[in-house]
Design an enzyme around this catalytic site. Sequence first.
Site, PDB file in Angstrom:
ATOM      1  N   ASN A 132       0.785  -1.237   0.000  1.00 33.02           N
ATOM      2  CA  ASN A 132       0.000   0.000   0.000  1.00 33.02           C
ATOM      3  C   ASN A 132       0.819   1.292   0.000  1.00 33.02           C
ATOM      4  O   ASN A 132       0.547   2.189   0.798  1.00 33.02           O
ATOM      5  CB  ASN A 132      -0.985  -0.010   1.186  1.00 33.02           C
ATOM      6  CG  ASN A 132      -2.002  -1.118   1.022  1.00 33.02           C
ATOM      7  OD1 ASN A 132      -2.261  -1.551  -0.101  1.00 33.02           O
ATOM      8  ND2 ASN A 132      -2.563  -1.604   2.109  1.00 33.02           N
ATOM      9  N   ASN A 154      -3.163   0.482  -2.955  1.00 34.76           N
ATOM     10  CA  ASN A 154      -4.566   0.436  -2.625  1.00 34.76           C
ATOM     11  C   ASN A 154      -5.289   1.597  -3.339  1.00 34.76           C
ATOM     12  O   ASN A 154      -4.847   2.734  -3.220  1.00 34.76           O
ATOM     13  CB  ASN A 154      -4.604   0.640  -1.110  1.00 34.76           C
ATOM     14  CG  ASN A 154      -5.861   0.195  -0.530  1.00 34.76           C
ATOM     15  OD1 ASN A 154      -6.876   0.286  -1.204  1.00 34.76           O
ATOM     16  ND2 ASN A 154      -5.813  -0.280   0.702  1.00 34.76           N
ATOM     17  N   SER A 240      -6.377  -9.637   4.008  1.00 32.54           N
ATOM     18  CA  SER A 240      -5.708  -8.337   3.930  1.00 32.54           C
ATOM     19  C   SER A 240      -4.619  -8.411   2.860  1.00 32.54           C
ATOM     20  O   SER A 240      -4.133  -9.502   2.518  1.00 32.54           O
ATOM     21  CB  SER A 240      -5.085  -7.969   5.280  1.00 32.54           C
ATOM     22  OG  SER A 240      -3.924  -8.744   5.500  1.00 32.54           O
ATOM     23  N   GLY A 242      -1.583  -7.643   3.123  1.00 28.21           N
ATOM     24  CA  GLY A 242      -0.368  -8.242   3.664  1.00 28.21           C
ATOM     25  C   GLY A 242      -0.415  -9.761   3.569  1.00 28.21           C
ATOM     26  O   GLY A 242       0.545 -10.402   3.138  1.00 28.21           O
ATOM     27  N   HIS A 289     -11.439  -6.908   7.046  1.00 28.62           N
ATOM     28  CA  HIS A 289     -10.469  -7.986   7.252  1.00 28.62           C
ATOM     29  C   HIS A 289     -10.642  -8.535   8.671  1.00 28.62           C
ATOM     30  O   HIS A 289     -11.333  -7.965   9.483  1.00 28.62           O
ATOM     31  CB  HIS A 289      -9.037  -7.474   7.117  1.00 28.62           C
ATOM     32  CG  HIS A 289      -8.796  -6.704   5.868  1.00 28.62           C
ATOM     33  ND1 HIS A 289      -9.126  -7.199   4.637  1.00 28.62           N
ATOM     34  CD2 HIS A 289      -8.239  -5.493   5.654  1.00 28.62           C
ATOM     35  CE1 HIS A 289      -8.785  -6.315   3.720  1.00 28.62           C
ATOM     36  NE2 HIS A 289      -8.249  -5.271   4.304  1.00 28.62           N
TER      37      HIS A 289
HETATM   38  O1  CDP Z   1      -5.178  -1.343   4.147  1.00 28.98           O
HETATM   39  P1  CDP Z   1      -4.737  -2.579   4.878  1.00 28.98           P
HETATM   40  O2  CDP Z   1      -5.293  -2.673   6.259  1.00 28.98           O
HETATM   41  O3  CDP Z   1      -4.863  -3.858   4.110  1.00 28.98           O
HETATM   42  O4  CDP Z   1      -3.146  -2.473   4.983  1.00 28.98           O
HETATM   43  P2  CDP Z   1      -2.088  -1.475   5.632  1.00 28.98           P
HETATM   44  O5  CDP Z   1      -2.614  -0.868   6.878  1.00 28.98           O
HETATM   45  O6  CDP Z   1      -1.579  -0.572   4.584  1.00 28.98           O
HETATM   46  O7  CDP Z   1      -0.919  -2.506   6.016  1.00 28.98           O
HETATM   47  C1  CDP Z   1      -0.436  -3.474   5.112  1.00 28.98           C
HETATM   48  C2  CDP Z   1      -0.567  -4.864   5.726  1.00 28.98           C
HETATM   49  O8  CDP Z   1       0.229  -4.951   6.919  1.00 28.98           O
HETATM   50  C3  CDP Z   1      -1.983  -5.208   6.157  1.00 28.98           C
HETATM   51  O9  CDP Z   1      -2.733  -5.703   5.069  1.00 28.98           O
HETATM   52  C4  CDP Z   1      -1.758  -6.229   7.264  1.00 28.98           C
HETATM   53  O10 CDP Z   1      -1.590  -7.520   6.724  1.00 28.98           O
HETATM   54  C5  CDP Z   1      -0.432  -5.760   7.898  1.00 28.98           C
HETATM   55  N1  CDP Z   1      -0.641  -4.934   9.121  1.00 28.98           N
HETATM   56  C6  CDP Z   1      -0.554  -5.543  10.382  1.00 28.98           C
HETATM   57  O11 CDP Z   1      -0.368  -6.762  10.487  1.00 28.98           O
HETATM   58  N2  CDP Z   1      -0.692  -4.777  11.510  1.00 28.98           N
HETATM   59  C7  CDP Z   1      -0.927  -3.455  11.433  1.00 28.98           C
HETATM   60  N3  CDP Z   1      -1.050  -2.741  12.558  1.00 28.98           N
HETATM   61  C8  CDP Z   1      -1.030  -2.829  10.153  1.00 28.98           C
HETATM   62  C9  CDP Z   1      -0.877  -3.595   9.030  1.00 28.98           C
END
Ligand code: CDP
Length: 315
Positions: A132, A154, A240, A242, A289
């Site tokens: 992202n 994203n 997600s 990730g 998610h």
């Molecule tokens: O938008 P999304 O929540 O999918 O992703 P993000 O916040 O940009 O972060 C990328 C990925 O890192 C997420 O899809 C999660 O798999 C992981 N993540 C996590 O494990 N713990 C967090 N506090 C934030 C993100």
Amino acid sequence: PPSPKKTPPWPSDLCRGCRALIEKVRKRYTKTWKKQEDNYRNLSSQLRSQCQGFDRAIITQANTPVGSSIVYAAEKKKTLKVTPEIFSTFIKENPFPKKKWDTCAVVGNSGILTNSSCGEMIDSAQLVIRCNLPSLGKGYEKHVGTKTDIVTANPSIMLKEYGGLMGPRRPFVESLHSYGKSMMVLSPFSYAHTTPVCLRAVYSIRDFESPIQPMFFNPDYFQSLALFWRSRGLRRGLLSTGLVMVNIALEHCANVHLYGFWPFSNHPFELNAVKNHYYDDKKGKWGVHSMPAEFDLLLRLHSQGVLKLHLGNCR
Ligand code: CDP
């Protein structure tokens, strides 16, 4: 010899349920990790045969011809007919090489990376995957590194921070400089309203001759991943970004290392407050998610020696 680092006392303002959760994680998180070749090989080959990310994770001109129908991942009743114009935005063929990469780092965006000193270790991987369009540089180098081979984008970033790319597009294209010539994977076929902005992103990248290589996730791949993990106990929600990238890495890389996966509000060892992202504290769509369940799965794979989850500091 230096005395072993003491665990800090439990802070009084720890969130409800956090102490029990952290204690549980600490018990299950083995720092003296060893890869279990059989477990890794089993899962990797099951993913290859049942989800086929190698051929299907990315939409290409070879696997999605003009006239085919794309079903949206999160809106199953909506489809899109591939016109010659849409087809021209697809990459020609599979971007992944036949040979496996040796070591891959998948970098999630959790604030657990703040002050982690993991940058050097992340950058030493043969392939570095980020999620992202995260902030790089700006003093984060030491903790998250700079190398990027694959980065996901994203659509909400382009919609919220770059005016949906309806006006000047230079600021968006310039923001991509920190990812160099990496593969940039967009997600235009999860929700129908995000397709146009992703197409505009590809046009902007081409018009400004940016070296980054844009490509699209295949929603069919999301579907097979969801089924795969549902049958192994991950019940709810869309995967997600990730976790999707972890699955791609498990098919393509012999050694998979994860950094920045920690969806909880206190550090597991230092106990200080942890932001949602290392670069801001914007909350994610956690209703969509199922982050704690996903984390539980990653911890299980760590314990089984399939991948290595880095939770502590790297120094
Ligand atoms: O938008 P999304 O929540 O999918 O992703 P993000 O916040 O940009 O972060 C990328 C990925 O890192 C997420 O899809 C999660 O798999 C992981 N993540 C996590 O494990 N713990 C967090 N506090 C934030 C993100």
